[in-house]
Scaffold this motif. Structure first.
Motif, PDB file in Angstrom:
ATOM      1  N   THR A   1       6.779  10.658   2.512  1.00 30.56           N
ATOM      2  CA  THR A   1       5.341  10.419   2.554  1.00 30.56           C
ATOM      3  C   THR A   1       5.026   8.929   2.578  1.00 30.56           C
ATOM      4  O   THR A   1       4.148   8.491   3.304  1.00 30.56           O
ATOM      5  N   GLU A   2       5.745   8.167   1.787  1.00 29.20           N
ATOM      6  CA  GLU A   2       5.500   6.723   1.755  1.00 29.20           C
ATOM      7  C   GLU A   2       5.735   6.097   3.121  1.00 29.20           C
ATOM      8  O   GLU A   2       4.966   5.234   3.543  1.00 29.20           O
TER       9      GLU A   2
ATOM     10  N   GLN B   1       2.802   6.977   5.390  1.00 31.38           N
ATOM     11  CA  GLN B   1       1.603   6.217   5.016  1.00 31.38           C
ATOM     12  C   GLN B   1       1.719   4.762   5.433  1.00 31.38           C
ATOM     13  O   GLN B   1       0.750   4.166   5.909  1.00 31.38           O
ATOM     14  N   LEU B   2       2.881   4.180   5.274  1.00 30.36           N
ATOM     15  CA  LEU B   2       3.092   2.800   5.682  1.00 30.36           C
ATOM     16  C   LEU B   2       2.946   2.664   7.188  1.00 30.36           C
ATOM     17  O   LEU B   2       2.281   1.748   7.682  1.00 30.36           O
ATOM     18  N   TRP B   3       3.555   3.590   7.946  1.00 31.54           N
ATOM     19  CA  TRP B   3       3.438   3.554   9.402  1.00 31.54           C
ATOM     20  C   TRP B   3       1.986   3.704   9.827  1.00 31.54           C
ATOM     21  O   TRP B   3       1.497   2.981  10.695  1.00 31.54           O
ATOM     22  N   ALA B   4       1.261   4.649   9.215  1.00 32.28           N
ATOM     23  CA  ALA B   4      -0.145   4.883   9.565  1.00 32.28           C
ATOM     24  C   ALA B   4      -0.994   3.642   9.285  1.00 32.28           C
ATOM     25  O   ALA B   4      -1.868   3.293  10.084  1.00 32.28           O
ATOM     26  N   ALA B   5      -0.732   2.982   8.178  1.00 33.27           N
ATOM     27  CA  ALA B   5      -1.480   1.765   7.848  1.00 33.27           C
ATOM     28  C   ALA B   5      -1.205   0.668   8.867  1.00 33.27           C
ATOM     29  O   ALA B   5      -2.128  -0.022   9.316  1.00 33.27           O
TER      30      ALA B   5
ATOM     31  N   MET C   1       0.835  -1.179   0.000  1.00 32.56           N
ATOM     32  CA  MET C   1       0.000   0.000   0.000  1.00 32.56           C
ATOM     33  C   MET C   1       0.880   1.242   0.000  1.00 32.56           C
ATOM     34  O   MET C   1       1.002   1.938   0.979  1.00 32.56           O
ATOM     35  N   ARG C   2       1.511   1.487  -1.069  1.00 33.87           N
ATOM     36  CA  ARG C   2       2.376   2.656  -1.174  1.00 33.87           C
ATOM     37  C   ARG C   2       1.843   3.596  -2.244  1.00 33.87           C
ATOM     38  O   ARG C   2       1.634   3.204  -3.378  1.00 33.87           O
ATOM     39  N   VAL C   3       1.644   4.825  -1.826  1.00 35.51           N
ATOM     40  CA  VAL C   3       1.171   5.855  -2.741  1.00 35.51           C
ATOM     41  C   VAL C   3       2.216   6.950  -2.752  1.00 35.51           C
ATOM     42  O   VAL C   3       2.551   7.508  -1.721  1.00 35.51           O
ATOM     43  N   ASN C   4       2.743   7.247  -3.906  1.00 35.29           N
ATOM     44  CA  ASN C   4       3.779   8.270  -4.004  1.00 35.29           C
ATOM     45  C   ASN C   4       3.134   9.604  -4.359  1.00 35.29           C
ATOM     46  O   ASN C   4       2.620   9.784  -5.445  1.00 35.29           O
TER      47      ASN C   4
END
Length: 70
Positions: free
Chosen positions: A10-11, A14-18, A1-4
């Protein structure tokens, strides 16, 4: 689940938040003990999660299933 989005780091955020969101769901689902999140939450968030866990403990499995089926 990586969105650039182009912003540096940012990645990682987002990874930590997920992963954190997954851990919270696991705590609320009874698959992970709440103290595992202590170092990753503020006191206010930890207390709120603890309160919600206690509410869930008072609710029977049948009641929870009935509420989610609606």
């Amino acid at each position: 689940m990586r969105v650039n989005t182009g912003a540096p780091g940012t990645e990682d955020v987002q990874l930590w938040a997920a992963r954190f969101a997954q851990a919270v769901v696991e705590v609320l689902g009874g698959d992970r003990p709440l103290p595992q999140l202590l170092r990753w939450t503020s006191q206010q968030v930890y207390v709120e999660l603890d309160r919600r866990l206690k509410l869930l403990a008072r609710t029977s499995d049948a009641e929870r299933r009935r509420r989610t089926v609606r």
